[in-house]
Design an enzyme around this catalytic site. Structure first.
Site, mmCIF file in Angstrom:
data_model
loop_
_atom_site.group_PDB
_atom_site.id
_atom_site.type_symbol
_atom_site.label_atom_id
_atom_site.label_comp_id
_atom_site.label_asym_id
_atom_site.label_seq_id
_atom_site.Cartn_x
_atom_site.Cartn_y
_atom_site.Cartn_z
ATOM 1 C CB SER A 20 -0.932 0.006 1.215
ATOM 2 O OG SER A 20 -0.213 -0.207 2.415
ATOM 3 C CG ASN A 107 -4.427 -5.027 12.512
ATOM 4 O OD1 ASN A 107 -3.857 -4.872 11.422
ATOM 5 N ND2 ASN A 107 -4.784 -6.214 12.968
ATOM 6 C CG HIS A 153 -41.679 22.148 -14.045
ATOM 7 N ND1 HIS A 153 -41.949 20.830 -13.772
ATOM 8 C CD2 HIS A 153 -42.458 22.869 -13.191
ATOM 9 C CE1 HIS A 153 -42.863 20.736 -12.821
ATOM 10 N NE2 HIS A 153 -43.185 21.963 -12.427
ATOM 11 C CB SER A 274 -13.237 25.581 -29.494
ATOM 12 O OG SER A 274 -13.146 24.790 -30.659
ATOM 13 C CE LYS A 280 -18.400 26.141 -28.136
ATOM 14 N NZ LYS A 280 -18.176 24.813 -28.691
ATOM 15 C CD GLU A 287 -18.477 21.712 -20.243
ATOM 16 O OE1 GLU A 287 -18.939 20.923 -21.077
ATOM 17 O OE2 GLU A 287 -17.617 22.561 -20.521
ATOM 18 C CE1 TYR A 314 -6.433 -3.556 8.232
ATOM 19 C CE2 TYR A 314 -5.515 -5.754 7.934
ATOM 20 C CZ TYR A 314 -5.630 -4.432 7.530
ATOM 21 O OH TYR A 314 -4.933 -4.004 6.440
ATOM 22 C CD GLN A 319 -2.724 -2.594 1.947
ATOM 23 O OE1 GLN A 319 -2.093 -2.846 2.953
ATOM 24 N NE2 GLN A 319 -2.428 -3.124 0.771
HETATM 25 N N1 ARG Z 1 -1.158 -1.501 5.100
HETATM 26 C C1 ARG Z 1 -2.177 -1.976 5.999
HETATM 27 C C2 ARG Z 1 -3.466 -1.168 5.766
HETATM 28 O O1 ARG Z 1 -3.404 -0.136 5.196
HETATM 29 C C3 ARG Z 1 -1.740 -1.798 7.420
HETATM 30 C C4 ARG Z 1 -2.331 -2.776 8.363
HETATM 31 C C5 ARG Z 1 -1.806 -4.137 8.113
HETATM 32 N N2 ARG Z 1 -2.188 -5.047 9.117
HETATM 33 C C6 ARG Z 1 -2.020 -6.360 8.958
HETATM 34 N N3 ARG Z 1 -2.410 -7.099 9.896
HETATM 35 N N4 ARG Z 1 -1.520 -6.851 7.859
HETATM 36 O O2 ARG Z 1 -4.534 -1.572 6.135
#
Ligand code: ARG
Length: 456
Positions: A20, A107, A153, A274, A280, A287, A314, A319
């Site tokens: 991550s 966690n 409307h 444009s 334009k 938008e 968890y 993640q």
């Molecule tokens: N990179 C993980 C996340 O963003 C961190 C927690 C990982 N915990 C684990 N038990 N693998 O959620």
């Protein structure tokens, strides 16, 4: 860092899907802050020797300075920001770094970091929305008397003032701000100390870390502490609702900037040309604000669906909570800034707005109301009489207030010359003095009241 029981390293794809760091490096400030609070507590409670705790704390400052200067490296082998920081810490201060993770798990660490990040994100949005409201107030005040057609409307309905119209958006943003503030209040409990899921046997002081990180206290259940992502979802629901409001105003700007409307001229800074049609001036930013609302809603949906089937506590699915929140936050920030810029710099074509308001028989209701008030006609009958007057004006190619009295009296003899007092768009607008109505005096009072309120 978790390889003790493994003989082989992960497959390359395993490494990629698991990592991550490419996105959670954005949490580095929060990660350092969380670790500093944690290690100060470990030192104060004697779980870690005070000297070691001080060395770790100083080392974390070194890591932070490194990130500040060079950014966070995307080392896939180190998985995430937590492992990245711990490994940098070890490089800076040696094996004592290994004591930081005592009585903690990634966690509770990630839940804490992410909450801190979302809290900061809310504060940023709050500042941006306050600036947007200021822009709306300034322009609304300038146009408290500017008459424009009010629509239902998308048909000319009754005249309103542009100031009133802009103040409607001010109200929406006030609700958005109160929703964000409310979410911030509810989320402000610290997960740190929930450990992996069950709490810890070390004599930690959760009140201390919570206070150090600006939380109101610790979360009350460790399983919930590590598995709750309501705060991220709430941020996204607030962001979505806010983006819907921005999108509606953006849509109005797109319409108003079109030639058939001609109600607004966007400044050069907020239009694009444009490559083929030299005449334009496109409202691209508006938008894109409209488009971004769809993406922000998509981010909200993504996280809700990620969470819907997860058992406690968890799971790694969680993640995936960060990319949609980061994306939504970036899109929302751009959208607010763009709408603020457009509102501040737009030229409202008040002459054109008035012309259209006058052309649409928008004061027909005023004629009907006059018949009720001055001639005692039941409203349904007054509605019918007025319909005939509109048809007559249309046939003669005249505005309602240009119809000669004889023409009006031919339709109903109870009409007299006093009716002209209510048939102009200015008279119509000025008459709507009910609380929350469009009369310029009311609009000015609403602006003053909004300025007087401390928040929103
Ligand atoms: N990179 C993980 C996340 O963003 C961190 C927690 C990982 N915990 C684990 N038990 N693998 O959620």
């Amino acid at each position: 860092m978790w390889g003790g029981r493994f003989a082989e390293g992960p497959a390359a794809v395993m490494r990629s899907i698991n990592a991550s760091i490419p996105f959670d490096k954005r949490l580095w400030r929060q990660d350092i802050a969380g670790s500093k609070a944690h290690v100060a507590m470990l030192g104060a409670t004697g779980i870690v020797a005070p000297d070691d705790a001080s060395a770790i704390s100083a080392g974390l400052d070194v890591v932070a300075a490194h990130y500040e200067a060079h950014g966070v490296a995307e080392d896939m082998a180190l998985e995430d920001i937590h492992m990245q920081s711990e490994s940098r810490l070890a490089a800076a201060i040696g094996p004592v770094a290994g004591r930081l993770h005592t009585a903690r798990s990634r966690n509770d660490q990630v839940a804490t970091d992410f909450k801190l990040w979302v809290r900061d994100a809310i504060d940023e949005v709050e500042t941006a929305l306050a600036a947007f409201q200021d822009a709306l107030l300034t322009r609304a005040e300038e146009h408290a008397d500017s008459v424009m057609p009010g629509f239902t409307h998308l048909q000319s309905a009754q005249p309103v003032t542009l100031g009133h119209h802009l103040m409607a958006y001010h109200e929406m943003i006030a609700r958005d701000r109160s929703r964000f503030a409310d979410a911030r209040k509810r989320m402000n409990l610290s997960p740190l100390g929930s450990a992996a899921l069950a709490g810890t046997g070390f004599p930690i002081d959760r009140e201390m870390t919570a206070a150090a990180l600006g939380f109101d206290g610790p979360t009350r259940n460790s399983l919930d502490g590590v598995s709750d992502r309501d705060f991220a979802i709430e941020y996204l629901t607030c962001a979505t609702q806010c983006s819907l409001h921005l999108s509606r105003l953006a849509e109005e700007f797109v319409l108003w900037a079109s030639q058939p409307f001609g109600f607004v001229a966007l400044s050069d800074q907020w239009s694009t040309g444009s490559s083929i049609m030299p005449q334009k001036r496109n409202p691209d930013a508006a938008e894109l604000v409209r488009g971004h609302a769809g993406r922000i809603l998509g981010c909200m949906t993504a996280l809700m669906v990620t969470m819907k089937g997860l058992p406690l506590a968890y799971s790694k699915d969680m993640q995936d909570d960060k990319p949609p929140v980061f994306e939504a936050h970036d899109l929302l920030g751009l959208s607010i800034a763009a709408m603020t810029g457009m509102v501040e710099s737009a030229t409202f074509r008040t002459t054109r707005m008035r012309e259209v308001a006058e052309a649409g028989f928008a004061t027909a209701t005023d004629l009907a109301d006059w018949l009720v008030r001055e001639a005692g006609v039941p409203f349904r009958e007054a509605h019918h009489i007025t319909g005939q007057a509109v048809a007559r004006a249309e046939a003669l190619g005249l505005k309602l207030d240009a119809l000669p009295l004889t023409a009006l009296q031919a339709i109903d003899s109870r009409i007299d010359e006093r009716v002209y007092d209510v048939l102009s768009v200015d008279a119509s607008v000025a008459s709507r003095v009910s609380f929350g109505g469009t009369a310029p005096v009311r609009v000015r009072a609403a602006i003053a009241a909004a300025r007087g309120r401390k928040t929103a």
